[in-house]
Design a protein around this motif. Sequence first.
Motif, mmCIF file in Angstrom:
data_model
loop_
_atom_site.group_PDB
_atom_site.id
_atom_site.type_symbol
_atom_site.label_atom_id
_atom_site.label_comp_id
_atom_site.label_asym_id
_atom_site.label_seq_id
_atom_site.Cartn_x
_atom_site.Cartn_y
_atom_site.Cartn_z
ATOM 1 N N GLU A 68 0.831 -1.207 0.000
ATOM 2 C CA GLU A 68 0.000 0.000 0.000
ATOM 3 C C GLU A 68 0.867 1.259 0.000
ATOM 4 O OE1 GLU A 68 -0.391 -2.530 2.307
ATOM 5 O OE2 GLU A 68 -2.090 -3.453 1.317
ATOM 6 N N GLN A 69 1.949 1.262 0.778
ATOM 7 C CA GLN A 69 2.855 2.409 0.815
ATOM 8 C C GLN A 69 3.564 2.584 -0.525
ATOM 9 O OE1 GLN A 69 5.004 0.946 4.236
ATOM 10 N NE2 GLN A 69 4.290 2.659 5.490
ATOM 11 N N ARG A 70 3.988 1.469 -1.109
ATOM 12 C CA ARG A 70 4.654 1.540 -2.416
ATOM 13 C C ARG A 70 3.697 2.105 -3.465
ATOM 14 N NH1 ARG A 70 6.220 -3.981 -3.907
ATOM 15 N NH2 ARG A 70 7.412 -3.015 -5.565
ATOM 16 N N ALA A 71 2.447 1.643 -3.459
ATOM 17 C CA ALA A 71 1.454 2.126 -4.422
ATOM 18 C C ALA A 71 1.179 3.613 -4.211
ATOM 19 C CB ALA A 71 0.172 1.314 -4.303
ATOM 20 N N ARG A 72 1.065 4.029 -2.969
ATOM 21 C CA ARG A 72 0.816 5.445 -2.668
ATOM 22 C C ARG A 72 1.979 6.306 -3.153
ATOM 23 N NH1 ARG A 72 -0.433 5.006 2.416
ATOM 24 N NH2 ARG A 72 1.665 5.327 3.202
ATOM 25 N N ASN A 73 3.200 5.851 -2.922
ATOM 26 C CA ASN A 73 4.365 6.600 -3.379
ATOM 27 C C ASN A 73 4.385 6.712 -4.905
ATOM 28 O OD1 ASN A 73 5.156 6.916 -0.748
ATOM 29 N ND2 ASN A 73 6.873 5.495 -0.864
ATOM 30 N N LEU A 74 4.071 5.609 -5.578
ATOM 31 C CA LEU A 74 4.056 5.634 -7.037
ATOM 32 C C LEU A 74 2.996 6.604 -7.556
ATOM 33 C CD1 LEU A 74 4.982 4.665 -9.794
ATOM 34 C CD2 LEU A 74 3.393 2.749 -9.559
ATOM 35 N N ARG A 75 1.813 6.589 -6.973
ATOM 36 C CA ARG A 75 0.763 7.528 -7.399
ATOM 37 C C ARG A 75 1.222 8.973 -7.204
ATOM 38 N NH1 ARG A 75 -2.438 3.667 -4.753
ATOM 39 N NH2 ARG A 75 -2.651 5.032 -2.944
ATOM 40 N N ALA A 76 1.909 9.233 -6.107
ATOM 41 C CA ALA A 76 2.393 10.594 -5.846
ATOM 42 C C ALA A 76 3.460 10.996 -6.865
ATOM 43 C CB ALA A 76 2.951 10.698 -4.421
ATOM 44 N N VAL A 77 4.343 10.081 -7.205
ATOM 45 C CA VAL A 77 5.384 10.373 -8.200
ATOM 46 C C VAL A 77 4.743 10.668 -9.548
ATOM 47 C CG1 VAL A 77 7.285 9.329 -9.505
ATOM 48 C CG2 VAL A 77 7.219 9.123 -7.015
ATOM 49 N N TRP A 78 3.791 9.852 -9.962
ATOM 50 C CA TRP A 78 3.128 10.050 -11.250
ATOM 51 C C TRP A 78 2.369 11.374 -11.258
ATOM 52 C CZ3 TRP A 78 3.112 10.308 -15.959
ATOM 53 C CH2 TRP A 78 2.022 10.162 -16.811
ATOM 54 N N ARG A 79 1.706 11.701 -10.159
ATOM 55 C CA ARG A 79 1.002 12.984 -10.063
ATOM 56 C C ARG A 79 1.988 14.141 -10.253
ATOM 57 N NH1 ARG A 79 -1.700 11.755 -6.015
ATOM 58 N NH2 ARG A 79 -0.202 12.325 -4.415
ATOM 59 N N GLY A 80 3.144 14.045 -9.605
ATOM 60 C CA GLY A 80 4.157 15.084 -9.751
ATOM 61 C C GLY A 80 4.680 15.200 -11.177
ATOM 62 N N TYR A 81 4.907 14.072 -11.813
ATOM 63 C CA TYR A 81 5.360 14.093 -13.210
ATOM 64 C C TYR A 81 4.299 14.714 -14.122
ATOM 65 C CZ TYR A 81 9.503 11.119 -12.505
ATOM 66 O OH TYR A 81 10.719 10.616 -12.142
ATOM 67 N N ARG A 82 3.036 14.346 -13.921
ATOM 68 C CA ARG A 82 1.961 14.911 -14.751
ATOM 69 C C ARG A 82 1.880 16.415 -14.561
ATOM 70 N NH1 ARG A 82 -1.303 10.858 -12.621
ATOM 71 N NH2 ARG A 82 -2.514 12.481 -11.618
ATOM 72 N N GLU A 83 2.007 16.867 -13.301
ATOM 73 C CA GLU A 83 1.965 18.309 -13.036
ATOM 74 C C GLU A 83 3.123 19.029 -13.716
ATOM 75 O OE1 GLU A 83 1.868 18.553 -8.768
ATOM 76 O OE2 GLU A 83 -0.212 17.831 -8.670
ATOM 77 N N ALA A 84 4.228 18.317 -13.923
ATOM 78 C CA ALA A 84 5.388 18.899 -14.604
ATOM 79 C C ALA A 84 5.280 18.778 -16.124
ATOM 80 C CB ALA A 84 6.667 18.220 -14.114
ATOM 81 N N GLY A 85 4.185 18.182 -16.619
ATOM 82 C CA GLY A 85 3.958 18.110 -18.055
ATOM 83 C C GLY A 85 4.191 16.770 -18.710
ATOM 84 N N ALA A 86 4.433 15.732 -17.934
ATOM 85 C CA ALA A 86 4.659 14.409 -18.532
ATOM 86 C C ALA A 86 3.382 13.905 -19.193
ATOM 87 C CB ALA A 86 5.124 13.413 -17.472
ATOM 88 N N GLU A 87 3.548 13.357 -20.387
ATOM 89 C CA GLU A 87 2.424 12.805 -21.135
ATOM 90 C C GLU A 87 2.433 11.283 -21.128
ATOM 91 O OE1 GLU A 87 1.962 14.879 -25.005
ATOM 92 O OE2 GLU A 87 3.599 16.104 -24.208
#
Length: 155
Positions: free
Chosen positions: A48-67
């Motif tokens: 659960e912690q690993r999944a939460r961290n991954l979701r947070a990383v992806w959210r950060g990348y998307r906010e930075a413009g990752a497609e």
Amino acid sequence: MIRWIDGPRGVGKSTVGWEVHRRLCATTRGAYVDLAQITFADPPLTPEQRARNLRAVWRGYREAGAEHLVVVGDHALLLPGATLWWLHASHDHLVERLLGRGRGEGVSLAGDDLPGLPEAGLRALAVVRPAPAGARVVDTGGRTPAEVASEILSA
């Protein structure tokens, strides 16, 4: 778009995933995550912690413009909307790759416990696993990472 790459140990997930990401970045902004590299912790993280961290990383990348996002590792953490690619190799190919990694050949990954392991231990790690339901299977045996990446990107 999220491309998730998984498969048995030694099949080439990190190398193929990086090649897919590198090629995608020639035409679009994106991100690459190797789950083994972002989940080192003591004590170990729960799924659960690993999944939460991954979701947070992806959210950060998307906010930075990752497609796009290329994720390498345990598909049990599969993000919604991801396409799962399962890399397959025969037992003999897995043994060959694991023995090479044990000798220090190939990519050098932080936290890699294969270099220096005895041959018997490396051979024991060569376990062919079936692809999970819904995964797109790519055979890596006798193929370069570039060839496997091409197959993934052409689909």
